[in-house]
Enzyme design. Sequence first.
Site, short mmCIF file in Angstrom:
data_model
loop_
_atom_site.label_atom_id
_atom_site.label_comp_id
_atom_site.label_asym_id
_atom_site.label_seq_id
_atom_site.Cartn_x
_atom_site.Cartn_y
_atom_site.Cartn_z
N GLN A 113 44.15 8.07 75.28
CA GLN A 113 43.59 8.25 73.93
C GLN A 113 43.20 9.71 73.74
OE1 GLN A 113 40.20 5.67 73.69
NE2 GLN A 113 41.51 3.90 74.08
N SER A 163 38.52 12.33 71.41
CA SER A 163 37.35 13.22 71.51
C SER A 163 37.76 14.69 71.61
CB SER A 163 36.52 12.88 72.75
OG SER A 163 36.14 11.54 72.72
N GLU A 220 39.05 -4.46 72.64
CA GLU A 220 38.25 -4.28 73.86
C GLU A 220 37.32 -5.46 74.09
OE1 GLU A 220 36.34 -0.50 73.43
OE2 GLU A 220 38.22 0.60 73.48
N GLU A 268 22.54 6.01 73.03
CA GLU A 268 21.73 6.37 71.85
C GLU A 268 22.42 5.88 70.57
OE1 GLU A 268 22.59 8.39 74.26
OE2 GLU A 268 20.70 9.01 75.18
#
Length: 406
Positions: free
Chosen positions: A139, A142, A259, A390
């Site tokens: 993938q 990012s 997933e 977070e």
Amino acid sequence: MAADLTADTELTAGGPGGADVDAYRQRVRAFIAERGLPMDREGVRVPESAAQERQIRDWLRALYEAGYLGAGWPVEWGGQAGHLPVHDLVVMEELIRGDAYRPLDQVMLAAHAVIAFGSDEQKRELLPRIRAGEHIWCQLFSEPGAGSDLAALRTRAEPDAAGETFTVTGQKIWSTDAQWSDMGLLLARTDPTAERHAGITAFVVPMGLPGVDVRPIREMTGHAEFCEVFLDGLQLGRQHVLGEVNGGWKVVTSGLASERAFVGANAIQLERLFQDLVALARTARLPDGTPALAHEDIQAKLAAALTRVEEVRLIVRDTVERILVEAEHPSDGPVAKLAYTETNVALSELALEIIASAVSIDDDGAQVADRWQHNFLWGRALTISGGASEIMRGLIGRQLLGLPRA
Ligand SMILES: Cc1cc2nc3c(=O)[nH]c(=O)nc-3n(C[C@H](O)[C@H](O)[C@H](O)COP(=O)(O)OP(=O)(O)OC[C@H]3O[C@@H](n4cnc5c(N)ncnc54)[C@H](O)[C@@H]3O)c2cc1C
């Protein structure tokens, strides 16, 4: 202390799917026992030799051929008519229980995206190669400035005047398995003037094309399992666009559903880790020569750890039940992910505390201690990948508690 948690945890005859699930589980278990490729450490696993790479590809192909992977695909692409979603969950549970190499989730996500958004030609070209273990995917999402906030990505795929060819320039990072992947699922910005979620396109990228430079990054575990990927002048055509130009956000968000099969397996994983923790405490000797397990404070910490494992099991069980009747709550995924990954870290911290307090480990505990040292370092990665803790807390606050966005 040495509770055997496994018996009442898995999906059984009393659970979703009924007796059929038990029979299916036995078949999967026997298959894995006979043919499973062993997995000796947690985490993704980049092959360390050509022979190992062959083994991994053969194992993935064997799982597809046996119908234990890809059974939920459309029948024309190799799926099975009577497929039940619960079977995918059982396969994942048994792979973990059998310590077998697990399918790479990037490959599963790519397959899902190609099935949902690919043209007929792309499906014909790509899906059989996934089933044959021929195509490993990574993938390419990012970037150094775009992780949690993926829509901030800046890699450009500039179309020519006719909109037929795209020139790609930019940098990706944390691309798991990129160093041995055949294909990449790339997100790049095709319209910098559009609203930031709207100007992104998904591409399928043959990783061998000129303009793709892959550089592995060594992690604190000592292994190099993800990479930086530099894209410089990479030329892609219309045939590489997955879905619609500027429709890439839909491709990436829909893929996350694939997933889900891993959720149930996480509870099994923690139960196995807890048993490893007890094994460690039994073989770790304190300065007075007694095993750590004989000490009340260690017993109390193990009891607290077991409580957390049990909490995750209940959370996961509820989530799985909702997944199977397609009645998930949006916060189910974040709750299950947060609970699993943070408990995993807590268990490894306790393991390291036991190791640090010991003066020796009995021979039969040496391997377990090694596994814990690796897990202590690796476990943190899981609290970041797939959405950091977070971010999960933020989602839970908004979706479950209805709190305003800060
Ligand atoms: C093991 C592993 C494998 C990975 N594999 C891949 C891969 O194959 N392909 C790929 O594209 N990416 C991959 N990633 C990257 C992963 O998706 C990102 O690391 C993740 O999304 C976090 O982004 P970041 O690292 O840029 O951190 P940042 O987004 O910069 O976050 C830094 C810190 O700030 C916190 N933070 C950020 N935003 C907020 C907010 N709004 N509220 C509160 N806190 C916030 C984060 O929680 C974190 O603690 C992988 C990561 C790991 C660890």
